[in-house]
Design a protein around this motif. Structure first.
Motif, PDB file in Angstrom:
ATOM      1  N   GLY A  98       1.012  -1.357  -0.250  1.00  0.00           N
ATOM      2  CA  GLY A  98       0.457   0.005   0.187  1.00  0.00           C
ATOM      3  C   GLY A  98       0.682   1.169  -0.312  1.00  0.00           C
ATOM      4  N   TYR A  99       1.792   0.843   0.863  1.00  0.00           N
ATOM      5  CA  TYR A  99       3.077   2.565   0.940  1.00  0.00           C
ATOM      6  C   TYR A  99       3.665   2.163  -0.371  1.00  0.00           C
ATOM      7  CZ  TYR A  99       7.094   5.526   1.170  1.00  0.00           C
ATOM      8  OH  TYR A  99       8.434   6.012   1.625  1.00  0.00           O
ATOM      9  N   GLY A 100       4.105   1.288  -1.050  1.00  0.00           N
ATOM     10  CA  GLY A 100       4.339   1.672  -2.675  1.00  0.00           C
ATOM     11  C   GLY A 100       3.222   2.566  -3.228  1.00  0.00           C
ATOM     12  N   PHE A 101       2.159   2.090  -2.976  1.00  0.00           N
ATOM     13  CA  PHE A 101       1.190   2.726  -3.549  1.00  0.00           C
ATOM     14  C   PHE A 101       1.516   4.482  -4.527  1.00  0.00           C
ATOM     15  CE2 PHE A 101      -0.381  -1.026  -5.145  1.00  0.00           C
ATOM     16  CZ  PHE A 101      -1.046  -1.210  -6.159  1.00  0.00           C
ATOM     17  N   THR A 102       1.707   4.428  -2.813  1.00  0.00           N
ATOM     18  CA  THR A 102       2.068   6.379  -2.572  1.00  0.00           C
ATOM     19  C   THR A 102       3.051   6.665  -3.132  1.00  0.00           C
ATOM     20  OG1 THR A 102       2.801   5.799  -0.719  1.00  0.00           O
ATOM     21  CG2 THR A 102       0.276   5.712  -0.112  1.00  0.00           C
ATOM     22  N   THR A 103       3.917   5.769  -3.214  1.00  0.00           N
ATOM     23  CA  THR A 103       5.152   6.486  -4.106  1.00  0.00           C
ATOM     24  C   THR A 103       5.083   6.782  -5.284  1.00  0.00           C
ATOM     25  OG1 THR A 103       6.269   4.883  -4.405  1.00  0.00           O
ATOM     26  CG2 THR A 103       6.551   5.149  -2.738  1.00  0.00           C
ATOM     27  N   GLY A 104       3.705   6.518  -6.365  1.00  0.00           N
ATOM     28  CA  GLY A 104       3.788   7.028  -7.488  1.00  0.00           C
ATOM     29  C   GLY A 104       4.866   5.382  -8.328  1.00  0.00           C
ATOM     30  N   ARG A 105       5.322   4.618  -8.142  1.00  0.00           N
ATOM     31  CA  ARG A 105       6.243   4.222  -8.888  1.00  0.00           C
ATOM     32  C   ARG A 105       6.114   2.529  -8.444  1.00  0.00           C
ATOM     33  NH1 ARG A 105      10.847   7.567  -9.403  1.00  0.00           N
ATOM     34  NH2 ARG A 105      11.611   6.259 -10.403  1.00  0.00           N
ATOM     35  N   MET A 106       4.561   2.570  -8.334  1.00  0.00           N
ATOM     36  CA  MET A 106       4.681   0.943  -8.291  1.00  0.00           C
ATOM     37  C   MET A 106       3.675   0.180  -9.754  1.00  0.00           C
ATOM     38  SD  MET A 106       3.248  -1.672  -6.991  1.00  0.00           S
ATOM     39  CE  MET A 106       2.872  -1.134  -5.298  1.00  0.00           C
ATOM     40  N   GLY A 107       3.200   1.565 -10.993  1.00  0.00           N
ATOM     41  CA  GLY A 107       3.107   0.874 -12.178  1.00  0.00           C
ATOM     42  C   GLY A 107       4.806   0.633 -13.160  1.00  0.00           C
ATOM     43  N   GLU A 108       6.114   0.900 -12.545  1.00  0.00           N
ATOM     44  CA  GLU A 108       7.036   0.854 -12.526  1.00  0.00           C
ATOM     45  C   GLU A 108       8.098  -0.300 -11.957  1.00  0.00           C
ATOM     46  OE1 GLU A 108      10.882   3.541 -12.572  1.00  0.00           O
ATOM     47  OE2 GLU A 108       9.604   4.312 -13.105  1.00  0.00           O
ATOM     48  N   ALA A 109       7.706  -0.808 -11.001  1.00  0.00           N
ATOM     49  CA  ALA A 109       7.423  -1.689 -10.215  1.00  0.00           C
ATOM     50  C   ALA A 109       7.417  -3.222 -10.461  1.00  0.00           C
ATOM     51  CB  ALA A 109       7.740  -1.682  -8.012  1.00  0.00           C
ATOM     52  N   ALA A 110       5.991  -3.195 -11.141  1.00  0.00           N
ATOM     53  CA  ALA A 110       5.283  -3.829 -11.510  1.00  0.00           C
ATOM     54  C   ALA A 110       5.596  -4.605 -12.533  1.00  0.00           C
ATOM     55  CB  ALA A 110       4.020  -3.941 -11.673  1.00  0.00           C
ATOM     56  N   ALA A 111       6.381  -3.353 -13.875  1.00  0.00           N
ATOM     57  CA  ALA A 111       7.155  -3.309 -14.767  1.00  0.00           C
ATOM     58  C   ALA A 111       7.774  -4.852 -15.105  1.00  0.00           C
ATOM     59  CB  ALA A 111       7.175  -2.516 -15.623  1.00  0.00           C
ATOM     60  N   PHE A 112       9.356  -3.921 -13.721  1.00  0.00           N
ATOM     61  CA  PHE A 112      10.582  -4.453 -14.085  1.00  0.00           C
ATOM     62  C   PHE A 112       9.870  -6.281 -13.599  1.00  0.00           C
ATOM     63  CE2 PHE A 112      13.755  -6.024 -10.692  1.00  0.00           C
ATOM     64  CZ  PHE A 112      15.070  -5.500 -12.081  1.00  0.00           C
ATOM     65  N   LEU A 113       9.346  -5.899 -12.470  1.00  0.00           N
ATOM     66  CA  LEU A 113       8.800  -7.597 -11.584  1.00  0.00           C
ATOM     67  C   LEU A 113       8.381  -8.064 -13.145  1.00  0.00           C
ATOM     68  CD1 LEU A 113       7.770  -7.068  -8.140  1.00  0.00           C
ATOM     69  CD2 LEU A 113       9.834  -8.494  -8.918  1.00  0.00           C
ATOM     70  N   PHE A 114       7.577  -7.836 -13.991  1.00  0.00           N
ATOM     71  CA  PHE A 114       6.352  -8.971 -14.345  1.00  0.00           C
ATOM     72  C   PHE A 114       6.722  -8.777 -16.172  1.00  0.00           C
ATOM     73  CE2 PHE A 114       4.151  -8.328 -10.393  1.00  0.00           C
ATOM     74  CZ  PHE A 114       4.620  -9.848 -10.334  1.00  0.00           C
ATOM     75  N   LYS A 115       7.367  -8.009 -16.205  1.00  0.00           N
ATOM     76  CA  LYS A 115       7.985  -7.852 -18.241  1.00  0.00           C
ATOM     77  C   LYS A 115       9.032  -8.490 -18.258  1.00  0.00           C
ATOM     78  CE  LYS A 115       7.681  -4.440 -20.515  1.00  0.00           C
ATOM     79  NZ  LYS A 115       7.015  -2.664 -21.266  1.00  0.00           N
ATOM     80  N   PRO A 116       8.925  -9.805 -18.373  1.00  0.00           N
ATOM     81  CA  PRO A 116      10.431 -10.542 -19.365  1.00  0.00           C
ATOM     82  C   PRO A 116      11.003  -9.841 -20.076  1.00  0.00           C
ATOM     83  CG  PRO A 116       8.413 -11.606 -19.384  1.00  0.00           C
ATOM     84  CD  PRO A 116       8.081 -10.262 -19.141  1.00  0.00           C
ATOM     85  N   ASP A 117      12.293  -9.458 -19.713  1.00  0.00           N
ATOM     86  CA  ASP A 117      13.026  -8.861 -21.082  1.00  0.00           C
ATOM     87  C   ASP A 117      14.335 -10.104 -21.268  1.00  0.00           C
ATOM     88  OD1 ASP A 117      15.943  -8.414 -22.269  1.00  0.00           O
ATOM     89  OD2 ASP A 117      16.643  -6.912 -21.113  1.00  0.00           O
ATOM     90  N   PHE A 118      13.738 -10.485 -22.401  1.00  0.00           N
ATOM     91  CA  PHE A 118      14.418 -12.460 -23.091  1.00  0.00           C
ATOM     92  C   PHE A 118      15.843 -12.254 -23.026  1.00  0.00           C
ATOM     93  CE2 PHE A 118       9.375 -12.534 -23.144  1.00  0.00           C
ATOM     94  CZ  PHE A 118       9.351 -13.743 -22.508  1.00  0.00           C
ATOM     95  N   SER A 119      16.035 -11.288 -23.970  1.00  0.00           N
ATOM     96  CA  SER A 119      17.049 -11.355 -24.113  1.00  0.00           C
ATOM     97  C   SER A 119      18.215 -11.634 -22.533  1.00  0.00           C
ATOM     98  CB  SER A 119      18.188  -9.616 -24.320  1.00  0.00           C
ATOM     99  OG  SER A 119      17.831  -9.131 -23.360  1.00  0.00           O
ATOM    100  N   ARG A 120      17.790 -11.708 -21.041  1.00  0.00           N
ATOM    101  CA  ARG A 120      18.480 -11.520 -20.367  1.00  0.00           C
ATOM    102  C   ARG A 120      18.676 -12.929 -19.789  1.00  0.00           C
ATOM    103  NH1 ARG A 120      20.086  -7.206 -16.745  1.00  0.00           N
ATOM    104  NH2 ARG A 120      20.913  -9.329 -15.392  1.00  0.00           N
ATOM    105  N   ILE A 121      17.452 -13.953 -20.575  1.00  0.00           N
ATOM    106  CA  ILE A 121      17.907 -15.008 -19.992  1.00  0.00           C
ATOM    107  C   ILE A 121      19.436 -16.295 -20.289  1.00  0.00           C
ATOM    108  CG2 ILE A 121      16.672 -17.398 -20.630  1.00  0.00           C
ATOM    109  CD1 ILE A 121      13.907 -16.472 -20.203  1.00  0.00           C
TER     110      ILE A 121
END
Ligand code: PHE
Ligand code: NA
Length: 460
Positions: free
Chosen positions: A195-218
């Protein structure tokens, strides 16, 4: 002949098993290790492979461990010895138990050091609450802890004593009490941090980092880390879950159901931890990549400092993390303790726990020293896979990334090939036939093959 109870005691209910097994699973693996591995391995690509390993390899092996335990009812070594004899299988399977004991002592050795960090932070926030100096620059605070071998050794000892105390008391008295209220509390606190994470306004970016795979990293290395983490986080491959399964009553308890509950709990705590930590990392201008083992210690205190009642949150967070680590470290010590107790006699459980914890504590001193005085003792940088690792990293790599997957592979083969189909079916009587057939082939072929490919690919 099947036994209905274990000499070490029994869980008093299905819920108690789920709490204890989830207490074992949920720990530093979820909140300390998962976020930092995600950070070091490029985010979403790692998370994706990790989730696949949990579903395809982890869950079937979790089911296998619990059912082997419930069938054998002894410590892993004696369970395997007995079952191999009854099924006319090779005595070599007993090595799974030995591998588990060695892995357990090794993992506990560094786990207790990191558990000590969480105790140290809990103590810092207690002092702050009573008017002591605030933590200050988190990066500095963390570095100064790691730079102080005496302080590290002290908290490592405290953590190990706490672990020994519970294991010495035995299943009903010790293990059950520790998990009943504390796990739900940790969950709620993580939700608050998200919940605190949402108040920082960076939740979208954090979720993208966690869930948008950059397949070149595999890469092979990412696969190995993700596989090792899947085993580590579910407490698999070292017969912990086998030991807990030995204390599980039979009547009316479906192993697939309880193990799915455990795996889901564990996975959601890891993902929640990620969603709690990365918004904070981003909001305070830290680099989400390459955070290393200090990630949560360097980032979370920043948030606590800027929150209303942050000291209380900080205290609650590190206190609960210490407790989550505690309910896991107990389960690291239990298999070996159960074995020694069977050897020494039931009255000697305390002695058995103390001896093993003492051994693990001494091995842990190597990790302590590798953080400061021996920080330069490293594998040459050009060595494949392990290049640049210090002693603590090396112990972690050997135990988590090699021994656990190897143990899991052998457990899958044992359940799939050595165990009588009738026994397997009997333990999983609630399962519809097609699912049972699928699970058996997962254990016989799919899981072992995947583990083997990942191990071989990473090493060559
Ligand atoms: N699963 C625990 C965690 O995630 C660690 C653990 C590994 C416990 C192996 C027992 C056996 O923190
Ligand atoms: Na875990």
């Amino acid at each position: 002949m099947e036994k209905t109870t274990s000499i070490h005691g029994m869980w008093s209910s299905r819920l108690m098993f789920v709490l204890a097994a989830a207490g074992s699973a949920v720990g530093l693996g979820n909140i300390w290790r998962f976020p930092y591995l995600t950070s070091d391995n490029g985010g979403g690509a790692f998370v994706l492979v990790y989730l696949a390993c949990i579903a395809v390899v982890g869950l079937p092996i979790l089911i296998a461990e619990v059912l082997i335990g419930r069938e054998g009812r002894m410590s892993p070594i004696n369970t395997l010895r007995k079952m191999a004899r009854e099924h006319g299988a090779s005595r070599g399977w007993v090595s799974i138990g030995w591998l588990g004991i060695v892995a357990g002592v090794l993992i506990l050795s560094f786990y207790s050091v990191v558990g000590g960090w969480t105790l140290h932070y809990t103590w810092l926030y207690i002092k702050e609450l009573f008017g002591g100096a605030p933590l200050g620059d988190p990066g500095l605070a963390f570095r100064s802890l790691l730079g102080n071998p005496l302080e590290l050794t002290f908290w490592h000892a405290v953590f190990m004593l706490l672990t020994t105390g519970v294991v010495a008391l035995g299943v009903e008295k010790g293990l059950e009490r520790a998990v009943r209220f504390l796990m739900p509390a940790l969950f709620v606190l993580l939700l608050l941090l998200v919940g605190y994470g949402f108040t920082t306004g960076r939740m979208g970016e954090a979720a993208a980092f966690l869930f948008k795979p950059d397949f070149s990293r595999i890469s092979g290395g990412v696969f190995l880390s993700a596989m090792g983490q899947a085993f580590f986080t579910l407490s698999l491959g070292m017969a912990t879950m086998m030991t807990y399964g030995a204390y599980l009553p039979r009547e009316g308890i479906s192993i697939p159901r309880v193990t799915i509950a455990v795996a889901l709990t564990d996975t959601s705590v890891a993902l929640l931890a990620g969603l709690a930590i990365f918004p904070i990392v981003l909001a305070f201008g830290l680099d989400p990549a390459g955070g290393g083992p200090g990630l949560i210690f360097n980032s979370l205190p920043l948030a606590f400092e800027s929150m209303a009642f942050g000291t209380v949150y900080g205290l609650a967070f590190f206190g609960l993390l210490a407790i989550a680590a505690w309910t896991s470290s107990i389960s690291l010590l239990e298999p070996a303790t159960a074995f020694l107790t069977e050897k020494f006699g039931l009255k000697r459980r305390k002695l058995a726990a103390l001896l093993l914890a003492g051994l693990s504590w001494v091995v842990g001193l190597l990790s302590v020293l590798s953080l400061n005085l021996w920080n330069d003792v490293r594998v040459p940088a050009d060595v494949n896979v392990i290049g640049g690792k210090n002693i603590m990293d090396l112990v972690e790599f050997l135990a988590n990334d090699l021994m656990l997957p190897l143990g899991g592979l052998l457990i899958a083969l044992f359940a799939g090939w050595a165990l009588d189909r009738k026994i397997l079916r009997g333990q999983l009587s609630e399962m519809p036939e097609p699912l049972f057939i699928a699970l058996r082939w997962m254990l016989r072929v799919v899981a072992p093959l995947l583990v083997l490919v990942v191990l071989v690919r990473a090493v060559i």
